[in-house]
Enzyme design. Structure first.
Site, PDB file in Angstrom:
ATOM      1  N   ILE A 148       0.836  -1.196   0.000  1.00  0.00           N
ATOM      2  CA  ILE A 148       0.000   0.000   0.000  1.00  0.00           C
ATOM      3  C   ILE A 148       0.876   1.254   0.000  1.00  0.00           C
ATOM      4  O   ILE A 148       1.573   1.542   0.986  1.00  0.00           O
ATOM      5  CB  ILE A 148      -0.963   0.009   1.219  1.00  0.00           C
ATOM      6  CG1 ILE A 148      -1.734  -1.319   1.303  1.00  0.00           C
ATOM      7  CG2 ILE A 148      -1.920   1.215   1.131  1.00  0.00           C
ATOM      8  CD1 ILE A 148      -2.461  -1.720   0.033  1.00  0.00           C
TER       9      ILE A 148
ATOM     10  N   GLU B 196      -0.142  -1.726 -10.418  1.00  0.00           N
ATOM     11  CA  GLU B 196      -1.386  -1.384 -11.151  1.00  0.00           C
ATOM     12  C   GLU B 196      -1.631  -2.289 -12.357  1.00  0.00           C
ATOM     13  O   GLU B 196      -2.111  -1.852 -13.401  1.00  0.00           O
ATOM     14  CB  GLU B 196      -1.411   0.100 -11.541  1.00  0.00           C
ATOM     15  CG  GLU B 196      -1.699   0.974 -10.331  1.00  0.00           C
ATOM     16  CD  GLU B 196      -1.750   2.449 -10.624  1.00  0.00           C
ATOM     17  OE1 GLU B 196      -2.429   2.834 -11.580  1.00  0.00           O
ATOM     18  OE2 GLU B 196      -1.103   3.211  -9.882  1.00  0.00           O
TER      19      GLU B 196
ATOM     20  N   SER C 247       2.643  -6.459 -16.456  1.00  0.00           N
ATOM     21  CA  SER C 247       2.601  -6.517 -17.929  1.00  0.00           C
ATOM     22  C   SER C 247       1.819  -7.739 -18.416  1.00  0.00           C
ATOM     23  O   SER C 247       1.087  -7.666 -19.411  1.00  0.00           O
ATOM     24  CB  SER C 247       4.034  -6.574 -18.480  1.00  0.00           C
ATOM     25  OG  SER C 247       4.682  -5.344 -18.213  1.00  0.00           O
ATOM     26  N   GLU C 248       1.964  -8.850 -17.701  1.00  0.00           N
ATOM     27  CA  GLU C 248       1.266 -10.071 -18.121  1.00  0.00           C
ATOM     28  C   GLU C 248      -0.249  -9.866 -18.057  1.00  0.00           C
ATOM     29  O   GLU C 248      -0.997 -10.355 -18.913  1.00  0.00           O
ATOM     30  CB  GLU C 248       1.681 -11.245 -17.217  1.00  0.00           C
ATOM     31  CG  GLU C 248       3.123 -11.704 -17.391  1.00  0.00           C
ATOM     32  CD  GLU C 248       4.169 -10.766 -16.767  1.00  0.00           C
ATOM     33  OE1 GLU C 248       3.794  -9.799 -16.084  1.00  0.00           O
ATOM     34  OE2 GLU C 248       5.368 -11.007 -16.984  1.00  0.00           O
TER      35      GLU C 248
HETATM   36  N1  COS Z   1     -14.721  -0.596 -15.650  1.00  0.00           N
HETATM   37  C1  COS Z   1     -15.901  -0.949 -15.099  1.00  0.00           C
HETATM   38  N2  COS Z   1     -16.254  -2.248 -14.878  1.00  0.00           N
HETATM   39  C2  COS Z   1     -15.374  -3.193 -15.218  1.00  0.00           C
HETATM   40  C3  COS Z   1     -14.136  -2.891 -15.806  1.00  0.00           C
HETATM   41  C4  COS Z   1     -13.822  -1.534 -16.012  1.00  0.00           C
HETATM   42  N3  COS Z   1     -12.673  -1.177 -16.576  1.00  0.00           N
HETATM   43  N4  COS Z   1     -13.481  -4.038 -16.053  1.00  0.00           N
HETATM   44  C5  COS Z   1     -14.280  -5.035 -15.647  1.00  0.00           C
HETATM   45  N5  COS Z   1     -15.426  -4.520 -15.134  1.00  0.00           N
HETATM   46  C6  COS Z   1     -16.564  -5.278 -14.621  1.00  0.00           C
HETATM   47  C7  COS Z   1     -17.113  -6.152 -15.724  1.00  0.00           C
HETATM   48  O1  COS Z   1     -18.127  -5.471 -16.484  1.00  0.00           O
HETATM   49  C8  COS Z   1     -17.709  -7.311 -14.974  1.00  0.00           C
HETATM   50  O2  COS Z   1     -18.976  -6.946 -14.458  1.00  0.00           O
HETATM   51  P1  COS Z   1     -20.252  -7.942 -14.640  1.00  0.00           P
HETATM   52  O3  COS Z   1     -19.861  -9.190 -13.871  1.00  0.00           O
HETATM   53  O4  COS Z   1     -21.359  -7.151 -14.026  1.00  0.00           O
HETATM   54  O5  COS Z   1     -20.343  -8.158 -16.097  1.00  0.00           O
HETATM   55  C9  COS Z   1     -16.786  -7.456 -13.776  1.00  0.00           C
HETATM   56  O6  COS Z   1     -16.133  -6.183 -13.616  1.00  0.00           O
HETATM   57  C10 COS Z   1     -15.762  -8.551 -13.967  1.00  0.00           C
HETATM   58  O7  COS Z   1     -15.083  -8.262 -15.167  1.00  0.00           O
HETATM   59  P2  COS Z   1     -14.147  -9.325 -15.903  1.00  0.00           P
HETATM   60  O8  COS Z   1     -14.904 -10.637 -16.016  1.00  0.00           O
HETATM   61  O9  COS Z   1     -13.565  -8.717 -17.123  1.00  0.00           O
HETATM   62  O10 COS Z   1     -13.026  -9.483 -14.815  1.00  0.00           O
HETATM   63  P3  COS Z   1     -11.957 -10.561 -14.698  1.00  0.00           P
HETATM   64  O11 COS Z   1     -12.190 -11.251 -13.400  1.00  0.00           O
HETATM   65  O12 COS Z   1     -11.857 -11.394 -15.936  1.00  0.00           O
HETATM   66  O13 COS Z   1     -10.666  -9.622 -14.594  1.00  0.00           O
HETATM   67  C11 COS Z   1      -8.342  -9.224 -14.567  1.00  0.00           C
HETATM   68  C12 COS Z   1      -9.473 -10.221 -14.520  1.00  0.00           C
HETATM   69  C13 COS Z   1      -7.084 -10.039 -14.495  1.00  0.00           C
HETATM   70  C14 COS Z   1      -8.379  -8.437 -15.845  1.00  0.00           C
HETATM   71  C15 COS Z   1      -8.470  -8.233 -13.379  1.00  0.00           C
HETATM   72  O14 COS Z   1      -8.612  -8.973 -12.197  1.00  0.00           O
HETATM   73  C16 COS Z   1      -7.290  -7.311 -13.266  1.00  0.00           C
HETATM   74  O15 COS Z   1      -7.201  -6.272 -13.923  1.00  0.00           O
HETATM   75  N6  COS Z   1      -6.318  -7.699 -12.400  1.00  0.00           N
HETATM   76  C17 COS Z   1      -5.161  -6.855 -12.118  1.00  0.00           C
HETATM   77  C18 COS Z   1      -5.440  -6.095 -10.900  1.00  0.00           C
HETATM   78  C19 COS Z   1      -4.392  -5.110 -10.594  1.00  0.00           C
HETATM   79  O16 COS Z   1      -4.168  -4.189 -11.345  1.00  0.00           O
HETATM   80  N7  COS Z   1      -3.777  -5.290  -9.407  1.00  0.00           N
HETATM   81  C20 COS Z   1      -2.892  -4.349  -8.901  1.00  0.00           C
HETATM   82  C21 COS Z   1      -3.604  -3.584  -7.843  1.00  0.00           C
HETATM   83  S1  COS Z   1      -3.401  -1.874  -7.913  1.00  0.00           S
HETATM   84  S2  COS Z   1      -1.563  -1.590  -7.332  1.00  0.00           S
END
Ligand code: COS
Length: 391
Positions: free
Chosen positions: A169, A374, A377-378
């Protein structure tokens, strides 16, 4: 002086050019005294980060981080302003970029999903640099897989009681408030999460440790032990948590790319200056075609990254809606290519490039976490492929 010809691109209007010029001037004059030792760790680094937030606020640059109704520059965010701010500050000092960016990332869920009362309470102080914000989503076993989080919020009268632990965090221990994500009920994965704004002084919320990383960056872990938060502190509705998090990342992933771009531009400037000065085999290093080939590759990578970043920022600002694909492309390409640009700069510096404390050595450490945080890359590749195949 880094290349600023990109400011003439059609992605920007006059207010962006003025913002970029003002923050460049401020960074040039104020940062040498504000961050005299930009390699400080521990409490000295925390003090610098606090001072940076205050001074960025006083100078008016945090207006890019909050909506116009609460003192900001644009309706929600000025994503182009955020990217220009990060790019410029990263070129001067990584910690200044960090402090600027976190004001936006930490408060973004309030901007996008908060009600009027929540916005009026938190955002003006964020924009003035009088309150420090943080984004608390990751856990030991839930980083890329956000849906695996186990921190839990249980309703109790007009409160929720939150129990769990967060890690990685930024601003842990410095923040005045945290956007905390937690699981409600038994819905699996991404379903059933919620976002809360939690004030730093709330009983049950504590900093359980700090994490020292390779480049100065205030980072730590949090514990939530029976932490009672008013139900009115929820951002959005129960179950909206994943959407809240992804919407925030849709804005901020492009800005991570912008920070990488700032580091890369600095590396190119440093490499050219070194190559012009360094004599080898009776010539300056820049006279050799092998050096020129490196410089050309660096410059192409920088322009391509800038195009992807400002395409994503312009799309969010002007067209609006979800920019998941554009933001992921910008972050992926800009961070990966900046790593290569900086590596080439280290090579041009030779032995000096790996001496602790030289600018390119610091950049070599600064860039590395950006390919991870955030969304690694993968993850960006998964997101991009998913979007492209859905078209
Ligand atoms: N804006 C608004 N809603 C979103 C969205 C966005 N950009 N992306 C996804 N959603 C919503 C989808 O519409 C979906 O909603 P419904 O179930 O109502 O349809 C829900 O969220 C789930 O979306 P999705 O099925 O695409 O999610 P996944 O579980 O497949 O996502 C990844 C997987 C890997 C893409 C996601 O977990 C991710 O981005 N992980 C990385 C997280 C990260 O950045 N971690 C670091 C933390 S910050 S330092």
């Amino acid at each position: 002086m880094a290349d600023t010809s990109f400011l003439a691109w059609p992605f920007f209007d006059e207010s962006h050019r003025e913002f970029a010029a003002a923050i460049e001037e401020w960074a040039t004059t104020a940062l040498p005294t504000l961050c005299p030792d930009d390699e400080a760790h521990g409490p000295a680094m925390d003090d610098t980060a606090r001072r940076l937030v205050r001074e960025l606020g006083k100078a008016g640059f945090l207006t890019a981080c909050v909506p116009a109704a609460y003192g900001g520059r644009a309706k929600d965010f000025d994503v182009r302003g955020l990217c220009l701010g990060r790019e410029t500050l990263a070129r001067h000092a990584g910690l200044a970029d960090f402090s600027f960016a976190m004001q936006g990332l930490g408060s973004a869920a309030v901007t996008l999903f908060g009600n009027d009362r929540q916005k009026a309470h938190y955002l003006p102080a964020v924009g003035r640099g009088e309150a420090i914000a943080a984004f608390a989503i990751s856990e030991v076993d839930a980083g890329s897989d956000v849906g695996a989080m186990t921190t839990r919020a249980v309703p109790d009268g007009d409160h929720y009681v939150i129990d769990g632990a967060k890690t990685w965090i930024s601003n842990a221990g410095l923040a005045d408030f945290y956007t905390v994500f937690a699981r409600l009920g038994d819905a699996p994965g991404a379903k059933g999460l919620a976002a809360f704004v939690v004030d730093a002084g709330t009983p049950g919320l504590s900093v359980s440790g700090r994490i020292d990383v390779i480049a100065p960056h205030p980072l730590g872990s949090l514990r939530l032990d029976g932490c009672r938060v008013p139900a009115t502190n929820m951002l959005g509705k129960p179950g909206d948590g994943f959407k809240v998090a992804m919407s925030v990342l849709d804005v901020f992933r492009s800005t991570v790319g912008a920070a990488a771009l700032g580091f890369a531009r600095r590396a190119l400037d440093e490499a050219i200056a070194r190559g012009r000065k360094r004599r080898v085999f009776d010539h300056h290093l820049v006279d050799f075609q092998l050096t020129q080939a490196k410089i050309a590759d660096m410059a192409v990578a920088i322009d391509a990254a800038a195009l992807l970043i400002y395409r994503a920022a312009w799309t969010k600002d002007v067209i609006g809606g979800r920019v998941t694909r554009e933001a992921s492309m910008a972050k992926l390409f800009a961070t990966e290519s900046a790593q290569q640009v900086i590596d080439a700069a280290v090579q041009i510096f030779g032995g000096l490039g790996v001496v602790s404390g030289t600018t390119v050595e610091k950049l070599y450490r600064e860039i590395r976490p950006l390919r991870i945080y955030e969304g690694a890359s993968e993850i960006q590749k998964l997101v991009i492929a998913g979007k492209v195949m859905d078209q």
